[in-house]
Design a protein around this motif. Structure first.
Motif, PDB file in Angstrom:
ATOM      1  N   PHE A 149      -6.947  -6.996  18.482  1.00 60.48           N
ATOM      2  CA  PHE A 149      -7.070  -5.853  17.675  1.00 60.48           C
ATOM      3  C   PHE A 149      -8.656  -5.584  17.039  1.00 60.48           C
ATOM      4  O   PHE A 149      -9.521  -6.276  17.380  1.00 60.48           O
ATOM      5  N   ASN A 150      -8.709  -4.580  16.497  1.00 60.90           N
ATOM      6  CA  ASN A 150     -10.236  -3.674  16.563  1.00 60.90           C
ATOM      7  C   ASN A 150      -9.836  -4.375  14.723  1.00 60.90           C
ATOM      8  O   ASN A 150      -9.279  -4.245  13.749  1.00 60.90           O
ATOM      9  N   ASP A 151     -11.363  -4.425  14.682  1.00 59.97           N
ATOM     10  CA  ASP A 151     -11.730  -5.027  13.840  1.00 59.97           C
ATOM     11  C   ASP A 151     -12.092  -4.168  12.220  1.00 59.97           C
ATOM     12  O   ASP A 151     -11.946  -2.599  12.959  1.00 59.97           O
ATOM     13  N   ARG A 152     -12.345  -3.775  10.696  1.00 54.56           N
ATOM     14  CA  ARG A 152     -12.992  -2.753  10.242  1.00 54.56           C
ATOM     15  C   ARG A 152     -14.009  -1.970  10.860  1.00 54.56           C
ATOM     16  O   ARG A 152     -14.196  -1.051  10.493  1.00 54.56           O
ATOM     17  N   ASP A 153     -15.095  -3.153  11.595  1.00 54.44           N
ATOM     18  CA  ASP A 153     -15.852  -1.331  12.164  1.00 54.44           C
ATOM     19  C   ASP A 153     -15.311  -0.783  13.899  1.00 54.44           C
ATOM     20  O   ASP A 153     -16.917  -0.552  14.161  1.00 54.44           O
ATOM     21  N   GLY A 154     -14.131  -1.007  14.362  1.00 54.06           N
ATOM     22  CA  GLY A 154     -14.104  -0.666  15.624  1.00 54.06           C
ATOM     23  C   GLY A 154     -14.433  -1.800  16.098  1.00 54.06           C
ATOM     24  O   GLY A 154     -14.221  -1.996  17.883  1.00 54.06           O
ATOM     25  N   LYS A 155     -14.805  -3.180  16.477  1.00 58.03           N
ATOM     26  CA  LYS A 155     -14.892  -4.355  17.472  1.00 58.03           C
ATOM     27  C   LYS A 155     -14.009  -4.548  17.257  1.00 58.03           C
ATOM     28  O   LYS A 155     -12.927  -5.363  16.990  1.00 58.03           O
ATOM     29  N   PRO A 156     -13.307  -4.649  18.879  1.00 58.26           N
ATOM     30  CA  PRO A 156     -11.592  -5.589  19.327  1.00 58.26           C
ATOM     31  C   PRO A 156     -12.646  -7.035  19.369  1.00 58.26           C
ATOM     32  O   PRO A 156     -13.655  -7.740  19.406  1.00 58.26           O
ATOM     33  N   LEU A 157     -11.413  -8.082  18.732  1.00 53.57           N
ATOM     34  CA  LEU A 157     -11.086  -9.426  19.511  1.00 53.57           C
ATOM     35  C   LEU A 157      -9.913  -9.419  19.719  1.00 53.57           C
ATOM     36  O   LEU A 157      -8.593  -8.844  20.411  1.00 53.57           O
ATOM     37  N   VAL A 158      -9.180 -10.803  20.730  1.00 53.22           N
ATOM     38  CA  VAL A 158      -7.888 -11.280  20.981  1.00 53.22           C
ATOM     39  C   VAL A 158      -7.558 -12.427  20.329  1.00 53.22           C
ATOM     40  O   VAL A 158      -8.707 -13.430  20.620  1.00 53.22           O
ATOM     41  N   PHE A 159      -6.869 -12.962  20.381  1.00 51.53           N
ATOM     42  CA  PHE A 159      -5.790 -14.089  19.979  1.00 51.53           C
ATOM     43  C   PHE A 159      -4.923 -14.520  20.792  1.00 51.53           C
ATOM     44  O   PHE A 159      -4.029 -13.320  21.729  1.00 51.53           O
TER      45      PHE A 159
ATOM     46  N   LEU B 159       5.213  -5.044  14.182  1.00 56.63           N
ATOM     47  CA  LEU B 159       4.168  -6.226  13.746  1.00 56.63           C
ATOM     48  C   LEU B 159       3.487  -6.132  14.222  1.00 56.63           C
ATOM     49  O   LEU B 159       1.895  -6.240  13.514  1.00 56.63           O
ATOM     50  N   LEU B 160       3.115  -5.480  14.939  1.00 63.64           N
ATOM     51  CA  LEU B 160       1.571  -4.493  15.735  1.00 63.64           C
ATOM     52  C   LEU B 160       0.564  -3.591  14.891  1.00 63.64           C
ATOM     53  O   LEU B 160      -0.289  -4.044  14.879  1.00 63.64           O
ATOM     54  N   ARG B 161       1.855  -2.734  14.407  1.00 68.77           N
ATOM     55  CA  ARG B 161       1.206  -1.914  13.400  1.00 68.77           C
ATOM     56  C   ARG B 161       0.647  -2.686  12.034  1.00 68.77           C
ATOM     57  O   ARG B 161      -0.382  -2.520  11.807  1.00 68.77           O
ATOM     58  N   MET B 162       1.042  -3.231  11.963  1.00 69.92           N
ATOM     59  CA  MET B 162       1.022  -4.421  10.063  1.00 69.92           C
ATOM     60  C   MET B 162      -0.171  -5.672  10.458  1.00 69.92           C
ATOM     61  O   MET B 162      -0.904  -5.328   9.785  1.00 69.92           O
ATOM     62  N   LEU B 163       0.140  -5.988  11.645  1.00 70.06           N
ATOM     63  CA  LEU B 163      -1.231  -6.431  12.037  1.00 70.06           C
ATOM     64  C   LEU B 163      -2.513  -5.919  12.767  1.00 70.06           C
ATOM     65  O   LEU B 163      -4.376  -6.338  11.520  1.00 70.06           O
ATOM     66  N   ASP B 164      -2.352  -4.239  13.275  1.00 66.22           N
ATOM     67  CA  ASP B 164      -3.326  -4.166  12.785  1.00 66.22           C
ATOM     68  C   ASP B 164      -4.839  -3.510  11.738  1.00 66.22           C
ATOM     69  O   ASP B 164      -5.176  -3.164  11.544  1.00 66.22           O
ATOM     70  N   GLU B 165      -3.194  -2.858  10.852  1.00 68.06           N
ATOM     71  CA  GLU B 165      -3.866  -2.400   9.198  1.00 68.06           C
ATOM     72  C   GLU B 165      -4.756  -4.387   8.335  1.00 68.06           C
ATOM     73  O   GLU B 165      -5.309  -3.641   8.704  1.00 68.06           O
ATOM     74  N   LEU B 166      -3.842  -5.196   8.885  1.00 69.77           N
ATOM     75  CA  LEU B 166      -4.503  -6.796   8.024  1.00 69.77           C
ATOM     76  C   LEU B 166      -5.545  -6.843   8.993  1.00 69.77           C
ATOM     77  O   LEU B 166      -6.786  -6.802   8.156  1.00 69.77           O
ATOM     78  N   PHE B 167      -5.742  -6.462  10.454  1.00 68.56           N
ATOM     79  CA  PHE B 167      -7.579  -7.108  11.452  1.00 68.56           C
ATOM     80  C   PHE B 167      -8.254  -5.827  10.818  1.00 68.56           C
ATOM     81  O   PHE B 167      -9.861  -6.272  10.774  1.00 68.56           O
ATOM     82  N   ALA B 168      -7.948  -4.772  10.092  1.00 68.38           N
ATOM     83  CA  ALA B 168      -9.766  -3.860   9.985  1.00 68.38           C
ATOM     84  C   ALA B 168      -9.725  -3.561   8.623  1.00 68.38           C
ATOM     85  O   ALA B 168     -10.717  -2.904   8.063  1.00 68.38           O
TER      86      ALA B 168
ATOM     87  N   GLY C  68     -11.200  -7.047   7.650  1.00 68.94           N
ATOM     88  CA  GLY C  68     -12.140  -7.807   7.311  1.00 68.94           C
ATOM     89  C   GLY C  68     -13.595  -7.776   9.099  1.00 68.94           C
ATOM     90  O   GLY C  68     -12.570  -6.959  10.115  1.00 68.94           O
ATOM     91  N   PRO C  69     -14.045  -8.027   9.042  1.00 68.10           N
ATOM     92  CA  PRO C  69     -15.129  -8.177  10.383  1.00 68.10           C
ATOM     93  C   PRO C  69     -14.847  -8.948  11.411  1.00 68.10           C
ATOM     94  O   PRO C  69     -13.999 -10.502  11.265  1.00 68.10           O
ATOM     95  N   ARG C  70     -15.295  -8.673  13.175  1.00 70.32           N
ATOM     96  CA  ARG C  70     -14.603  -9.557  13.998  1.00 70.32           C
ATOM     97  C   ARG C  70     -15.014 -10.971  13.345  1.00 70.32           C
ATOM     98  O   ARG C  70     -13.825 -11.513  13.752  1.00 70.32           O
ATOM     99  N   ASP C  71     -16.117 -11.485  13.787  1.00 68.56           N
ATOM    100  CA  ASP C  71     -16.444 -13.120  13.608  1.00 68.56           C
ATOM    101  C   ASP C  71     -15.509 -13.600  12.354  1.00 68.56           C
ATOM    102  O   ASP C  71     -15.951 -14.953  12.977  1.00 68.56           O
ATOM    103  N   ASP C  72     -15.380 -12.746  11.385  1.00 71.01           N
ATOM    104  CA  ASP C  72     -14.991 -13.904  11.012  1.00 71.01           C
ATOM    105  C   ASP C  72     -13.485 -13.790  11.113  1.00 71.01           C
ATOM    106  O   ASP C  72     -12.964 -15.155  10.885  1.00 71.01           O
ATOM    107  N   TRP C  73     -13.260 -12.894  11.309  1.00 73.49           N
ATOM    108  CA  TRP C  73     -11.352 -13.633  12.747  1.00 73.49           C
ATOM    109  C   TRP C  73     -11.155 -14.510  13.533  1.00 73.49           C
ATOM    110  O   TRP C  73     -10.605 -15.418  13.233  1.00 73.49           O
TER     111      TRP C  73
END
Length: 405
Positions: free
Chosen positions: A244-254, A296-305, A307-312
């Motif tokens: 997912f991408n964070d609010r700045d468009g930076k990607p992360l994975v879990f 589900l993925l649409r909802m998670l996209d919105e939620l991760f967007a 906040g910042p990646r480092d925090d997530w």
């Protein structure tokens, strides 16, 4: 007393190999202390010496794939050149070549000929497609093996054409398998006195690299779902690996497995109540439903967007859930774990007046550490190697004059 250098001290390798898959196995051996003699064409050398040369730097391609080896130039079209090669092979443990099938035999260094010189010899042959099959005689490249081996689908986006990647995963996978195969055969040769030929291919390495996902695909008889998320398991024990991408468009994975981990992860992120209200308190509901999966993925996209990646990533790791930022290649080279473990190292290049970042060693040996070298100049070791074989300075000069070396 000098520090022990690598667990392969005393292993002797001769390689008539070029390109990446054909050279990396022996570069890895050199890192670990083996004596590796690379045979090159007189005057021109391995063509890859000229690949990706930036002003003021050596070739990134040649350097990465040939560091720590010795360079001996030999004209193998001459009888004297072939005689020298056989003298080297007679005292070698491993011989490697990556010509297309049949070419080594035609040029006088096929397995049957060299094993007469050294019955204990481990002979490594690397090809594109493998030694059998309808295309065994064709040349092979990294992109060809990526194309045939299925990896393009692993990183594909639904609705978009499949594409091969910019990193030579087929070459590198084949090289690492050849490295392991050579040492396995060497173990047998030292125990029994019997050498053997080991065939590896770019295509075969890609098939192995697909791992359990290929097994699942074959057993289900259908291709896996690709894209943003990998949903695995069963409704009773679901798993997810998603980016997912964070609010700045930076990607992360879990990645996680099981209903308990799902609730733990989503609670740590502050998402669980929202997801539970929408019917996703249990990840298992999306395993068999493409529609629910997409929702589900649409909802998670919105939620991760929000906040910042480092925090997530920090929240998930604190909850003992596997998570990481998705690095670019440049970010990966500066990643704190990469640097701390020496997976990227620095080496001095006196010729260029630079200290440069290079691949470190992927192994840590507690007693016999690896040592990172640099690639040789063309023919840099001619005199020393030939003298060790018993040739006089006059004979060596004669070879040079007649372009045998």
């Amino acid at each position: 007393m000098t520090e022990p250098h690598g667990p392969l001290q005393g292993v002797r390798v001769v390689a008539c190999s070029t390109a990446q898959a054909g050279t990396v196995p022996y570069m890895l051996m050199a890192d670990l202390g083996a004596e590796v003699i690379k045979i090159e064409v007189p005057e021109t050398g391995d063509n890859s010496r000229g690949s990706t040369v930036m002003p003021g730097f050596p070739s990134t391609y040649f350097e990465t794939n040939n560091r720590g080896v010795k360079s001996l130039t030999l004209n193998l079209k001459t009888q004297e050149g072939r005689d020298i090669l056989k003298k080297l092979v007679a005292r070698a443990d491993i011989f490697g070549q990556n010509f297309r099938p049949g070419a080594a035999e035609k040029n006088g260094f096929g397995y049957d000929e060299l094993r007469r010189v050294n019955p204990k010899l481990v002979y490594i042959s690397i090809s594109g497609y493998g030694p059998k099959g309808p295309h065994a005689e064709l040349p092979g490249t990294d992109s060809m093996a990526q194309a045939l081996g299925g990896i393009a689908q692993a990183y594909s986006t639904p609705g978009q054409p499949l594409r091969t990647g910019i990193v030579s995963v087929a070459d590198e996978t084949c090289a690492i398998l050849a490295f392991g195969g050579a040492l396995a055969a060497l173990t047998y040769a030292r125990a029994t006195g019997i050498g053997q030929k080991v065939d590896c291919s770019l295509l075969g390495g890609q098939i192995r690299l697909m791992g359990w996902t290929l097994t699942t695909t074959m057993w289900r008889d259908r291709d896996p779902v690709t894209g943003q998320a990998r949903i695995t398991g069963t409704p009773q024990r679901p798993g997810i690996s998603a980016s997912f991408n964070d609010r700045d468009g930076k990607p992360l994975v879990f990645q996680l497995n099981g209903a308990r981990d799902w609730r733990t992860a989503m609670t740590a992120l502050g998402f669980y109540e929202h997801l539970e209200y929408a019917g996703f308190g249990d990840l298992g509901v999306v395993v068999s439903s493409d529609e629910k999966r997409a929702s589900l993925l649409r909802m998670l996209d919105e939620l991760f967007a929000t906040g910042p990646r480092d925090d997530w990533v920090a929240r998930l790791r604190e909850a003992d859930i596997v998570a990481a930022p998705i690095n670019t290649l440049l970010e990966a080279s500066n990643d704190p774990d990469v640097v701390a473990n020496g997976y990227v190292a620095e080496v001095d290049y006196p010729k260029y007046g630079k200290r440069l970042k290079v691949h470190g060693s992927p192994w840590h040996f507690s007693e016999t550490p690896a040592r990172i070298g640099i690639a040789p100049e063309l023919g840099a070791d001619n005199d020393a190697i030939l003298a060790e074989l018993g040739y006089t300075p006059a004979q060596i000069q004669d070879f040079l004059d007649r372009k045998i070396i």
